[in-house]
Enzyme design. Structure first.
Site, PDB file in Angstrom:
ATOM      1  N   CYS A  82       0.842  -1.204   0.000  1.00  0.00           N
ATOM      2  CA  CYS A  82       0.000   0.000   0.000  1.00  0.00           C
ATOM      3  C   CYS A  82       0.874   1.250   0.000  1.00  0.00           C
ATOM      4  CB  CYS A  82      -0.889  -0.014   1.233  1.00  0.00           C
ATOM      5  SG  CYS A  82      -1.891   1.480   1.428  1.00  0.00           S
TER       6      CYS A  82
ATOM      7  N   GLY B  51      -5.147   6.117   5.756  1.00  0.00           N
ATOM      8  CA  GLY B  51      -5.245   5.942   7.199  1.00  0.00           C
ATOM      9  C   GLY B  51      -5.978   4.698   7.645  1.00  0.00           C
ATOM     10  N   GLU B  52      -5.780   4.369   8.914  1.00  0.00           N
ATOM     11  CA  GLU B  52      -6.467   3.258   9.547  1.00  0.00           C
ATOM     12  C   GLU B  52      -7.538   3.868  10.458  1.00  0.00           C
ATOM     13  OE1 GLU B  52      -7.006   0.065   9.550  1.00  0.00           O
ATOM     14  OE2 GLU B  52      -8.163   0.271  11.383  1.00  0.00           O
TER      15      GLU B  52
ATOM     16  N   SER C  57     -13.464   0.514   6.969  1.00  0.00           N
ATOM     17  CA  SER C  57     -12.537  -0.542   6.554  1.00  0.00           C
ATOM     18  C   SER C  57     -11.329  -0.559   7.476  1.00  0.00           C
ATOM     19  CB  SER C  57     -12.094  -0.274   5.111  1.00  0.00           C
ATOM     20  OG  SER C  57     -11.214  -1.280   4.670  1.00  0.00           O
TER      21      SER C  57
ATOM     22  N   SER D 258      -9.612  -5.946   6.049  1.00  0.00           N
ATOM     23  CA  SER D 258      -8.592  -6.184   5.028  1.00  0.00           C
ATOM     24  C   SER D 258      -7.767  -7.400   5.419  1.00  0.00           C
ATOM     25  CB  SER D 258      -7.700  -4.944   4.902  1.00  0.00           C
ATOM     26  OG  SER D 258      -8.499  -3.848   4.502  1.00  0.00           O
ATOM     27  N   LEU D 259      -8.160  -8.541   4.904  1.00  0.00           N
ATOM     28  CA  LEU D 259      -7.524  -9.797   5.342  1.00  0.00           C
ATOM     29  C   LEU D 259      -6.313 -10.135   4.463  1.00  0.00           C
ATOM     30  CD1 LEU D 259      -8.148 -11.799   7.643  1.00  0.00           C
ATOM     31  CD2 LEU D 259      -9.184 -13.285   5.920  1.00  0.00           C
TER      32      LEU D 259
ATOM     33  N   ASN E 169      -3.364  -2.973  -7.203  1.00  0.00           N
ATOM     34  CA  ASN E 169      -2.936  -1.781  -7.937  1.00  0.00           C
ATOM     35  C   ASN E 169      -1.460  -1.580  -7.628  1.00  0.00           C
ATOM     36  OD1 ASN E 169      -5.511  -0.792  -9.021  1.00  0.00           O
ATOM     37  ND2 ASN E 169      -6.064  -0.597  -6.860  1.00  0.00           N
TER      38      ASN E 169
ATOM     39  N   CYS F 218      -7.469   1.903  -4.931  1.00  0.00           N
ATOM     40  CA  CYS F 218      -7.146   1.354  -3.610  1.00  0.00           C
ATOM     41  C   CYS F 218      -5.647   1.255  -3.419  1.00  0.00           C
ATOM     42  CB  CYS F 218      -7.698  -0.059  -3.462  1.00  0.00           C
ATOM     43  SG  CYS F 218      -9.463  -0.149  -3.488  1.00  0.00           S
TER      44      CYS F 218
HETATM   45  N1  SAH Z   1      -6.590   1.012   6.712  1.00  0.00           N
HETATM   46  C1  SAH Z   1      -7.830   0.562   6.140  1.00  0.00           C
HETATM   47  C2  SAH Z   1      -8.221   1.315   4.892  1.00  0.00           C
HETATM   48  C3  SAH Z   1      -7.195   1.106   3.818  1.00  0.00           C
HETATM   49  S1  SAH Z   1      -7.530   1.294   2.122  1.00  0.00           S
HETATM   50  C4  SAH Z   1      -7.728  -0.909   5.831  1.00  0.00           C
HETATM   51  O1  SAH Z   1      -6.634  -1.452   5.881  1.00  0.00           O
HETATM   52  O2  SAH Z   1      -8.744  -1.526   5.563  1.00  0.00           O
HETATM   53  C5  SAH Z   1      -8.751   0.197   1.638  1.00  0.00           C
HETATM   54  C6  SAH Z   1      -8.310  -1.118   1.022  1.00  0.00           C
HETATM   55  O3  SAH Z   1      -7.358  -1.012  -0.030  1.00  0.00           O
HETATM   56  C7  SAH Z   1      -7.693  -2.031   2.047  1.00  0.00           C
HETATM   57  O4  SAH Z   1      -8.296  -3.273   1.963  1.00  0.00           O
HETATM   58  C8  SAH Z   1      -6.268  -2.090   1.594  1.00  0.00           C
HETATM   59  O5  SAH Z   1      -5.614  -3.233   2.059  1.00  0.00           O
HETATM   60  C9  SAH Z   1      -6.426  -2.069   0.103  1.00  0.00           C
HETATM   61  N2  SAH Z   1      -5.188  -1.799  -0.610  1.00  0.00           N
HETATM   62  C10 SAH Z   1      -4.092  -1.174  -0.142  1.00  0.00           C
HETATM   63  N3  SAH Z   1      -3.150  -1.114  -1.080  1.00  0.00           N
HETATM   64  C11 SAH Z   1      -3.642  -1.725  -2.173  1.00  0.00           C
HETATM   65  C12 SAH Z   1      -3.127  -1.957  -3.486  1.00  0.00           C
HETATM   66  N4  SAH Z   1      -1.922  -1.533  -3.836  1.00  0.00           N
HETATM   67  N5  SAH Z   1      -3.915  -2.612  -4.353  1.00  0.00           N
HETATM   68  C13 SAH Z   1      -5.154  -3.005  -4.002  1.00  0.00           C
HETATM   69  N6  SAH Z   1      -5.693  -2.801  -2.802  1.00  0.00           N
HETATM   70  C14 SAH Z   1      -4.942  -2.171  -1.888  1.00  0.00           C
END
Ligand code: SAH
Length: 364
Positions: free
Chosen positions: A133, A177-178, A211, A234-235, A313, A356
């Protein structure tokens, strides 16, 4: 670059108080402190949440003499749009917001035929350090205030109204952010977003998704708030060994604990939990992982779960890529074969780094 896990935000000052930081009682007190009659509280809330006006000079039902003191006390101009870019023929729009202290963060508006979804940030940066991410690689700058979260919603609602593009129907805390690491402010923001007029935007809680990376105790606490929102977890993999490396917070709360907390959320709220799974080629997309995911989710959550696969992504500098379509289709098939509903999320905003995991506002 390997990031440290950060739960406590750096001690940076939050912005001055804003109307959207206050609940109805807090607003009543603030109005009294300004020496204004009590009915002004409802009027100000109506202007802000109902008419989406954040500048008291435009509040024509407010005496001109009161406007300046109201502006100073309740309406600091928290956010300025530093840039706005769009793609998908204008149906996806990303705003880079600049706060009063020049911290920046992003929000993304996605228009669909029957809904308008806004993806909002709850922190500037993120302390969870998920390796795939972009925001996670940036580290945490600070928490956003309640009003900074709410302002993202007001601005997008006003923009939709001004362009005659309907109402905002869905809010997802999937920006930077979380959210559960900024718990109290996020919960307060959800209350403002979902409260009926005049003390909120009146967006249906069913359309609001929080999320999380899987902060198990906070998931349980959120369930007990009875907000009526959807939880997304987000598993990204069903096994601890790999999850420890993809989502470092897994070393604190492991898959079983996260799924237990998700079950608690589903039981208390009666709402189906979403599981987010970024499908990464040759990393977490193996058939056996799909089987294991389906089995674990079915056992933990029965029918109260839905899997959203997100094609990865790629972020700048990353070696990783999305899984090929046949691999993705087989993954979906196997998860479903375990009795768990599963779909692939459409990917919006890729070419403007608005998809995302791509949000990484420049700092400064
Ligand atoms: N902190 C929160 C919100 C994050 S963004 C969380 O972790 O849920 C929302 C989603 O995008 C999360 O599921 C995250 O894991 C996902 N995500 C992060 N980077 C990504 C990427 N490069 N490609 C696809 N999904 C991604």
């Amino acid at each position: 670059m390997k990031q440290q896990l950060v739960f406590e935000a750096p001690r940076r000052a939050l912005p001055p108080r804003h109307l959207a930081d206050l609940d109805a009682d807090g607003l009543a007190t603030a109005v009294a402190e300004l020496g204004l009659p009590a009915f002004r509280a409802k009027q100000l809330a109506q202007q802000y949440y109902g008419r989406l006006i954040a500048d008291p000079q435009q509040m024509t039902d407010l005496p001109a003499t009161a406007r300046e003191s109201v502006a100073d006390a309740l309406f600091p101009k928290l956010l300025t749009a530093a840039s706005e870019i769009e793609c998908d023929a204008g149906e996806t729009r990303k705003t880079l917001w600049r706060a009063l202290d020049h911290t920046s963060f992003e929000a993304v508006l996605m228009r669909y035929p029957r809904r308008n979804t806004l993806c909002i940030s709850s922190q500037a940066g993120c302390g969870m350090a998920c390796v795939f991410c972009a925001t996670g690689q940036q580290g945490l700058t600070r928490n956003l205030s309640t009003a900074e979260i709410v302002e993202q919603v007001r601005a997008a609602s006003a923009e939709l109204r001004d362009r005659d593009q309907g109402r905002l129907s869905n809010i997802v805390f999937m920006g930077m952010g979380e959210p559960l690491a900024n718990y109290a402010r996020v919960v307060a923001a959800v209350r403002r977003i979902t409260a009926p007029a005049p003390h909120g935007f009146g967006i249906s809680p069913r359309g609001v998704t929080v999320s999380t990376v899987g902060l198990a105790p906070a998931i349980r606490k959120l369930a007990d708030e009875q907000l009526g929102v959807t939880l997304a977890v987000s598993l990204h993999t069903p096994d601890d060994e790999l999850r420890d490396t993809l989502v470092p917070v897994n070393t604190r709360w492991q898959v079983a604990e996260v799924l237990d907390a998700a079950r608690y959320f589903a039981d208390v709220t009666g709402r189906r939990v979403s599981i987010e799974y970024a499908l990464i080629r040759d990393i977490n997309d193996q058939p056996w992982r799909a089987d294991l995911l389906g089995k674990k989710l079915h056992k933990a959550l029965g029918q109260l779960v839905h899997v959203n696969l997100i094609p990865l992504n790629p972020t700048p500098g990353s070696q990783w890529d999305a899984s090929p379509k046949p691999v993705e289709r087989e993954f979906v098939r196997r998860v479903r074969a375990q009795g768990v509903s599963c779909t692939v999320r459409d990917t919006r905003g890729q070419e403007i780094a608005a998809a995302c995991g791509q949000l990484a506002a420049e700092q400064g």
